[in-house]
Scaffold this motif. Structure first.
Motif, PDB file in Angstrom:
ATOM      1  N   ALA A 244       0.730  -1.318  -0.153  1.00  0.00           N
ATOM      2  CA  ALA A 244       0.228  -0.131   0.170  1.00  0.00           C
ATOM      3  C   ALA A 244       0.909   0.463  -0.431  1.00  0.00           C
ATOM      4  O   ALA A 244       0.223   1.937   0.111  1.00  0.00           O
ATOM      5  N   ASP A 245       2.079   1.319  -0.453  1.00  0.00           N
ATOM      6  CA  ASP A 245       3.160   2.150  -0.643  1.00  0.00           C
ATOM      7  C   ASP A 245       3.278   2.421  -1.808  1.00  0.00           C
ATOM      8  O   ASP A 245       3.781   2.259  -2.499  1.00  0.00           O
ATOM      9  N   ARG A 246       2.678   3.617  -1.917  1.00  0.00           N
ATOM     10  CA  ARG A 246       3.269   4.218  -3.295  1.00  0.00           C
ATOM     11  C   ARG A 246       5.166   4.429  -3.559  1.00  0.00           C
ATOM     12  O   ARG A 246       5.174   4.586  -4.836  1.00  0.00           O
ATOM     13  N   ASN A 247       5.516   4.708  -2.061  1.00  0.00           N
ATOM     14  CA  ASN A 247       7.198   5.567  -2.599  1.00  0.00           C
ATOM     15  C   ASN A 247       7.258   3.684  -2.930  1.00  0.00           C
ATOM     16  O   ASN A 247       8.765   4.021  -3.571  1.00  0.00           O
ATOM     17  N   TYR A 248       6.854   3.120  -2.291  1.00  0.00           N
ATOM     18  CA  TYR A 248       7.711   1.872  -2.651  1.00  0.00           C
ATOM     19  C   TYR A 248       7.112   0.981  -3.679  1.00  0.00           C
ATOM     20  O   TYR A 248       7.712  -0.224  -3.788  1.00  0.00           O
TER      21      TYR A 248
END
Length: 191
Positions: free
Chosen positions: A58-62
């Motif tokens: 759920a992490d866009r940065n990841y």
């Protein structure tokens, strides 16, 4: 006792990590699983243990979308059988009413009828950061993984999957996955 494994290992020893566990209301027998097996695990944010890696979806940065494309299957085996599941929903949700509408995904253990099943699936898909194209039908076995998410107070990362049916391929066409993460507002897909 859902609280016991929050701070005890599989061997019953005290542990800050606890141990992933199935909700206490769920009975797993040689002949039956609940309609929705819910597994809880700690998000040990500091050292990336237990269910912490689930938050990366759920992490866009990841780049959770590409992580999902690489790892869309979950193996969940009981002492009675092996099971392979295909992820169909990933979302972050609140648990407190003062933060908005609460989806009580953790209270859905069995589906008494097709409408209850369809309502649960619809709620999950309405919140999902991604569409994987996994089809669902009443009678499918569901697996839900739940862990804390530190995006805001008492948030949860939830991953929901469907058991691979007999004679069904566990391989999905990842080119058909859709990234909805930019369209999430107040916990649901903007229409």
């Amino acid at each position: 006792d859902n609280d016991y494994y929050l701070n005890h290992s599989f061997l019953g020893k005290e542990s800050v990590y606890g141990n992933p566990y199935v909700d206490y209301e769920q009975q797993i027998t040689p002949t039956q699983l609940p309609g929705n097996v819910i597994i809880y695990g700690h998000n040990t944010n500091l050292d990336k243990n237990m269910f912490n890696p689930l938050t990366y979806y759920a992490d866009r940065n990841y780049d959770g979308f590409n992580l999902l494309k690489d790892t869309y299957r979950i193996n969940f085996d009981t002492i009675y059988e092996r099971g392979e599941y295909l992820i169909f929903a990933i979302f972050v949700t609140n648990t407190r009413e003062d933060q908005g509408e609460v989806f009580e995904y953790h209270k859905v253990v069995n589906f008494n009828n097709e409408d209850e099943f369809n309502d649960y699936v619809s709620e999950c898909l309405d919140r999902s950061y991604y569409y994987t194209g996994v089809d669902l039908e009443y009678g499918d076995q569901i697996l839900t993984l739940s862990t804390c998410n530190f995006t805001w107070s008492d948030a949860r990362t939830v991953i929901v999957a469907r058991k691979v049916r007999p004679n069904e391929s566990p391989v999905l066409d990842t080119s058909k996955f859709i990234d909805n993460s930019g369209y999430i507002e107040d916990g649901k897909i903007k229409r």
